[in-house]
Design an enzyme around this catalytic site. Structure first.
Site, PDB file in Angstrom:
ATOM      1  N   HIS A  60       0.828  -1.209   0.000  1.00  0.00           N
ATOM      2  CA  HIS A  60       0.000   0.000   0.000  1.00  0.00           C
ATOM      3  C   HIS A  60       0.866   1.264   0.000  1.00  0.00           C
ATOM      4  O   HIS A  60       2.064   1.232   0.323  1.00  0.00           O
ATOM      5  CB  HIS A  60      -0.924   0.006   1.222  1.00  0.00           C
ATOM      6  CG  HIS A  60      -0.188  -0.016   2.537  1.00  0.00           C
ATOM      7  ND1 HIS A  60       0.404   1.100   3.088  1.00  0.00           N
ATOM      8  CD2 HIS A  60       0.062  -1.036   3.394  1.00  0.00           C
ATOM      9  CE1 HIS A  60       0.978   0.783   4.224  1.00  0.00           C
ATOM     10  NE2 HIS A  60       0.795  -0.511   4.442  1.00  0.00           N
TER      11      HIS A  60
ATOM     12  N   GLU B 128      -2.489  -7.404   7.107  1.00  0.00           N
ATOM     13  CA  GLU B 128      -1.192  -7.400   7.784  1.00  0.00           C
ATOM     14  C   GLU B 128      -1.268  -8.205   9.071  1.00  0.00           C
ATOM     15  O   GLU B 128      -2.342  -8.357   9.675  1.00  0.00           O
ATOM     16  CB  GLU B 128      -0.776  -5.957   8.089  1.00  0.00           C
ATOM     17  CG  GLU B 128       0.592  -5.797   8.748  1.00  0.00           C
ATOM     18  CD  GLU B 128       1.751  -6.261   7.870  1.00  0.00           C
ATOM     19  OE1 GLU B 128       1.833  -7.488   7.609  1.00  0.00           O
ATOM     20  OE2 GLU B 128       2.581  -5.415   7.468  1.00  0.00           O
TER      21      GLU B 128
END
Length: 416
Positions: A10, A79
């Site tokens: 990201h 994550e």
């Protein structure tokens, strides 16, 4: 044909900008992070992406959308949970949990942040997710996954079965691309940590000055009259018009370096002078692989790691009649070159122009690969850049592999 999966981290989040630990917590993209994603968009659009998935965390969904895609979000790409370290300043964690941080590099079952998820747990769920994604692809198709640096690192360590003695791959940069190729179930790294869309000097923008290490930019030689049909030390050494164009594209995009080394090949020396504007220092250890009597044969017969034909192996000679070098010998000479760098260039950035097989052997040595695993490193593009960071302790880390953004369409128009 192969199936390809591009893993993209990201864009910069607010937590990244503040320098705090970030796991499953929510953190919006910064203006810089959105711009990073927008700049990655044209590179990805050129790949005809068939499927797009992302972590279910908003920073990944927003990154995919800013790049021009509407992703299918999945918890599997989230994550890892960093437990009590969530939102903590990195200096605080380093000071209070220094021993635990060191253990993370080799103890994949240790919960992160005391109460969080282990690297092994993240690796297992992401490995399952990537295989499910590959099963959905047709031959020749490419999928995009927008996810997180920690997950990408854990997945690659598991997928490539890296040794657990220490860190061997670098941390993935914001919006950097990591491409995996799958053939008959076998995975290979095609590109690792390529963020060239972030600027002309992005190839060399990170870690250009270290106090405890050396940054080495390994540049594969430009296209020659022999590429890709022929290989080895007996190849003709003259330069090719297409290769000159590749060198021109790289020129000015890689940034300044403190020293330039090269293979003894005249082609490598010529490219080094053109790209860096200075006379390189020839190093025998960077010379092309000696394939013995196969040196003038076609690459399909001698390509590293292929199952058929003649191969460069740990102990056996690469050419017929017990001629040429072994894989271990090539790795030994490239490792020796890496080992000399901290004594001379500590805290500096240097470049070396060499050959595809040699750079693959060097990268394989950093990753701890024997010859049987060489096929897990994809072929290098001519004029590509592979970065190795040699720490002051002499232990090298693979920071990027086969960076090629400067060779793509509109490469001269990358933002400054």
């Amino acid at each position: 044909m192969a199936k390809n999966v591009i893993l993209m981290r990201h864009g910069e989040s607010e937590a990244n900008a503040r320098g705090v630990w970030q796991g499953i917590g929510s953190s919006a993209l910064t203006a810089k992070g959105r711009l990073q994603a927008e700049r990655a968009g044209p590179r990805l659009a050129a790949r005809s992406i068939a499927l797009v998935e992302s972590s279910d965390l908003q920073r990944c969904i927003d990154t995919a959308r800013a790049a021009g895609f509407e992703p299918e979000s999945r918890v599997a790409w989230r994550e890892g949970d960093v437990g009590e370290w969530e939102g903590r300043d990195r200096d605080y964690v380093t000071t209070r949990f220094g021993k635990e941080l060191e253990r993370l590099h080799h103890d994949y079952d240790m919960p992160v942040g005391v109460t969080g998820e282990s690297s092994g747990e993240v690796a297992r769920r992401s490995l399952e997710a990537v295989h499910e994604l590959v099963d959905r692809l047709d031959e020749g198709q490419t999928a995009l996954v927008v996810t997180h640096a920690g997950l990408i690192g854990a997945l690659l360590r598991r997928l490539l079965d890296l040794p657990t003695d220490r860190r061997r791959i670098g941390v993935v940069s914001n919006t950097a691309l990591c491409e995996l190729t799958f053939r008959a179930g076998d995975a290979a790294i095609r590109t690792f940590n390529d963020a060239a869309h972030l600027g002309r000097r992005a190839i060399g923008s990170a870690e250009t000055r270290l106090t405890r290490g050396v940054v080495l930019e390994l540049v594969r030689c430009e296209t020659s009259p022999a590429n890709p049909e022929r290989s080895g030390r007996r190849c003709r050494d003259r330069r090719h018009p297409g290769g000159r164009a590749e060198a021109t594209w790289l020129q000015g995009g890689i940034g300044e370096v403190d020293e330039v080394y090269c293979s003894p090949s005249g082609r490598a020396a010529g490219m080094a002078r053109m790209v860096f504007g200075q006379a390189p220092v020839p190093v025998p250890g960077l010379g092309e692989i000696d394939l013995g009597e196969s040196s003038a044969d076609s690459w399909p017969e001698v390509r590293l790691g292929d199952r058929g034909g003649s191969r460069v192996r740990d102990e056996s000679r690469s050419g017929p009649g017990n001629t040429g070098e072994t894989w271990r010998e090539v790795q030994s000479r490239t490792s020796s070159f890496l080992g000399t760098l901290p004594d001379v260039h500590l805290g500096q950035r240097v470049a070396a122009v060499s050959h595809g097989g040699v750079i693959r052997a060097c990268a394989g040595s950093v990753l701890g690969f024997a010859s049987r695993k060489a096929r897990m490193l994809g072929s290098l593009a001519n004029a590509s850049v592979t970065r190795v960071v040699v720490q002051g302790s002499g232990k090298p880390v693979l920071a990027t592999y086969n960076t090629t953004g400067h060779l793509e369409t509109d490469q001269h128009h990358l933002p400054g």
